[in-house]
Motif scaffolding. Structure first.
Motif, PDB file in Angstrom:
ATOM      1  N   TRP A   1      85.305  43.665  40.603  1.00 28.85           N
ATOM      2  CA  TRP A   1      84.276  44.368  41.333  1.00 28.85           C
ATOM      3  C   TRP A   1      84.878  45.470  42.201  1.00 28.85           C
ATOM      4  CZ3 TRP A   1      80.051  43.790  39.008  1.00 28.85           C
ATOM      5  CH2 TRP A   1      79.578  42.568  38.561  1.00 28.85           C
ATOM      6  N   GLU A   2      86.075  45.207  42.736  1.00 23.62           N
ATOM      7  CA  GLU A   2      86.713  46.203  43.606  1.00 23.62           C
ATOM      8  C   GLU A   2      87.013  47.480  42.841  1.00 23.62           C
ATOM      9  OE1 GLU A   2      90.069  44.651  45.729  1.00 23.62           O
ATOM     10  OE2 GLU A   2      88.970  42.843  46.300  1.00 23.62           O
ATOM     11  N   THR A   3      87.518  47.342  41.632  1.00 29.50           N
ATOM     12  CA  THR A   3      87.845  48.520  40.820  1.00 29.50           C
ATOM     13  C   THR A   3      86.584  49.316  40.503  1.00 29.50           C
ATOM     14  OG1 THR A   3      89.707  47.353  39.830  1.00 29.50           O
ATOM     15  CG2 THR A   3      88.902  49.300  38.662  1.00 29.50           C
ATOM     16  N   LEU A   4      85.525  48.616  40.107  1.00 26.27           N
ATOM     17  CA  LEU A   4      84.270  49.304  39.804  1.00 26.27           C
ATOM     18  C   LEU A   4      83.709  49.975  41.055  1.00 26.27           C
ATOM     19  CD1 LEU A   4      82.067  50.071  37.810  1.00 26.27           C
ATOM     20  CD2 LEU A   4      81.023  47.822  38.180  1.00 26.27           C
ATOM     21  N   ALA A   5      83.810  49.318  42.195  1.00 27.52           N
ATOM     22  CA  ALA A   5      83.328  49.896  43.458  1.00 27.52           C
ATOM     23  C   ALA A   5      84.082  51.180  43.781  1.00 27.52           C
ATOM     24  CB  ALA A   5      83.476  48.888  44.593  1.00 27.52           C
ATOM     25  N   GLN A   6      85.394  51.180  43.560  1.00 24.19           N
ATOM     26  CA  GLN A   6      86.183  52.384  43.818  1.00 24.19           C
ATOM     27  C   GLN A   6      85.782  53.518  42.885  1.00 24.19           C
ATOM     28  OE1 GLN A   6      90.199  51.002  43.471  1.00 24.19           O
ATOM     29  NE2 GLN A   6      90.217  50.058  45.499  1.00 24.19           N
ATOM     30  N   GLU A   7      85.565  53.184  41.623  1.00 26.96           N
ATOM     31  CA  GLU A   7      85.157  54.211  40.657  1.00 26.96           C
ATOM     32  C   GLU A   7      83.790  54.780  41.008  1.00 26.96           C
ATOM     33  OE1 GLU A   7      85.519  52.649  36.704  1.00 26.96           O
ATOM     34  OE2 GLU A   7      87.671  52.353  36.891  1.00 26.96           O
ATOM     35  N   HIS A  22      74.966  48.370  39.765  1.00 32.48           N
ATOM     36  CA  HIS A  22      75.253  49.355  38.719  1.00 32.48           C
ATOM     37  C   HIS A  22      75.420  48.675  37.361  1.00 32.48           C
ATOM     38  CE1 HIS A  22      76.650  53.066  36.937  1.00 32.48           C
ATOM     39  NE2 HIS A  22      77.778  52.488  36.547  1.00 32.48           N
ATOM     40  N   LEU A  23      76.184  47.595  37.340  1.00 28.71           N
ATOM     41  CA  LEU A  23      76.395  46.878  36.084  1.00 28.71           C
ATOM     42  C   LEU A  23      75.073  46.301  35.566  1.00 28.71           C
ATOM     43  CD1 LEU A  23      78.389  45.970  33.930  1.00 28.71           C
ATOM     44  CD2 LEU A  23      78.831  43.930  35.305  1.00 28.71           C
ATOM     45  N   ALA A  24      74.275  45.741  36.462  1.00 29.42           N
ATOM     46  CA  ALA A  24      72.969  45.194  36.060  1.00 29.42           C
ATOM     47  C   ALA A  24      72.088  46.286  35.457  1.00 29.42           C
ATOM     48  CB  ALA A  24      72.274  44.552  37.256  1.00 29.42           C
ATOM     49  N   ASN A  25      72.095  47.470  36.056  1.00 25.34           N
ATOM     50  CA  ASN A  25      71.310  48.586  35.520  1.00 25.34           C
ATOM     51  C   ASN A  25      71.788  48.996  34.132  1.00 25.34           C
ATOM     52  OD1 ASN A  25      69.678  48.715  37.788  1.00 25.34           O
ATOM     53  ND2 ASN A  25      70.942  50.266  38.781  1.00 25.34           N
ATOM     54  N   LEU A  26      73.098  48.988  33.937  1.00 28.25           N
ATOM     55  CA  LEU A  26      73.646  49.345  32.632  1.00 28.25           C
ATOM     56  C   LEU A  26      73.263  48.330  31.550  1.00 28.25           C
ATOM     57  CD1 LEU A  26      77.261  50.490  33.587  1.00 28.25           C
ATOM     58  CD2 LEU A  26      75.388  51.934  32.795  1.00 28.25           C
ATOM     59  N   LEU A  27      73.169  47.074  31.950  1.00 23.04           N
ATOM     60  CA  LEU A  27      72.924  46.014  30.977  1.00 23.04           C
ATOM     61  C   LEU A  27      71.447  45.628  30.828  1.00 23.04           C
ATOM     62  CD1 LEU A  27      75.957  43.701  31.776  1.00 23.04           C
ATOM     63  CD2 LEU A  27      75.716  45.337  29.899  1.00 23.04           C
ATOM     64  N   ASN A  28      70.571  46.252  31.587  1.00 27.57           N
ATOM     65  CA  ASN A  28      69.147  45.893  31.521  1.00 27.57           C
ATOM     66  C   ASN A  28      68.570  45.975  30.116  1.00 27.57           C
ATOM     67  OD1 ASN A  28      68.420  44.941  33.994  1.00 27.57           O
ATOM     68  ND2 ASN A  28      67.800  46.924  34.799  1.00 27.57           N
ATOM     69  N   PHE A  29      69.011  46.950  29.337  1.00 21.70           N
ATOM     70  CA  PHE A  29      68.455  47.112  27.993  1.00 21.70           C
ATOM     71  C   PHE A  29      68.827  45.954  27.075  1.00 21.70           C
ATOM     72  CE2 PHE A  29      72.633  48.901  27.480  1.00 21.70           C
ATOM     73  CZ  PHE A  29      72.985  48.587  26.187  1.00 21.70           C
ATOM     74  N   THR A  30      69.808  45.149  27.463  1.00 16.79           N
ATOM     75  CA  THR A  30      70.197  44.003  26.641  1.00 16.79           C
ATOM     76  C   THR A  30      69.506  42.722  27.084  1.00 16.79           C
ATOM     77  OG1 THR A  30      72.096  43.413  28.024  1.00 16.79           O
ATOM     78  CG2 THR A  30      72.482  45.002  26.236  1.00 16.79           C
ATOM     79  N   HIS A  31      68.656  42.807  28.118  1.00 13.88           N
ATOM     80  CA  HIS A  31      67.987  41.609  28.639  1.00 13.88           C
ATOM     81  C   HIS A  31      67.123  40.979  27.558  1.00 13.88           C
ATOM     82  CE1 HIS A  31      65.401  39.029  31.038  1.00 13.88           C
ATOM     83  NE2 HIS A  31      66.340  39.093  31.972  1.00 13.88           N
ATOM     84  N   GLY A  53      80.528  32.895  37.227  1.00 18.68           N
ATOM     85  CA  GLY A  53      80.495  34.021  38.149  1.00 18.68           C
ATOM     86  C   GLY A  53      79.821  35.242  37.548  1.00 18.68           C
ATOM     87  N   ILE A  54      79.488  35.198  36.269  1.00 17.35           N
ATOM     88  CA  ILE A  54      78.848  36.315  35.586  1.00 17.35           C
ATOM     89  C   ILE A  54      77.342  36.077  35.488  1.00 17.35           C
ATOM     90  CG2 ILE A  54      78.775  37.681  33.467  1.00 17.35           C
ATOM     91  CD1 ILE A  54      81.467  37.883  34.869  1.00 17.35           C
TER      92      ILE A  54
END
Length: 107
Positions: A1-7, A22-31, A53-54
């Motif tokens: 999460w830290e790496t993604l937060a920095q990016e 952000h990750l949830a928004n990216l993956l919403n289409f796969t719900h 944890g996922i």
């Protein structure tokens, strides 16, 4: 999460977005709710890891509720660990699901 937060902070567009959001928004289409129900949702068996944890427990419960009649089973471990160390539970869920399909299609 830290790496993604920095990016995300380096991006002007996503600077103030939490990495999980952000990750949830990216993956919403796969719900799963974005797809039609299977022909026999009551034959589905979902396995959820107690220490995942996922996919948190409430998400696993909601997923199971999305398919009426489906079954939710719990295994010990995390997201990846349970896959490697709970293979017997995964195999049994597949066998049980196939048996449900067979019983439903012949009954």
């Amino acid at each position: 999460w830290e790496t993604l937060a920095q990016e995300l902070k380096l991006s002007n567009k996503f600077k103030n977005i939490r990495p999980q959001t952000h990750l949830a928004n990216l993956l919403n289409f796969t719900h799963i709710n974005e797809f039609p129900l299977p022909m026999q949702p009551d034959a589905a068996i979902f396995l959820a890891a107690r220490d995942d944890g996922i996919i948190p427990p409430h998400s696993a419960k909601n997923l199971s509720k999305s398919w009426p009649g489906s079954e939710l089973r719990w295994v010990n471990g995390g997201h990846v660990r349970s896959f490697f160390f709970q293979r017997k539970a995964f195999r049994q869920a597949i066998i049980d699901s196939l048996e449900k399909i067979s019983a439903l299609s012949h009954g």
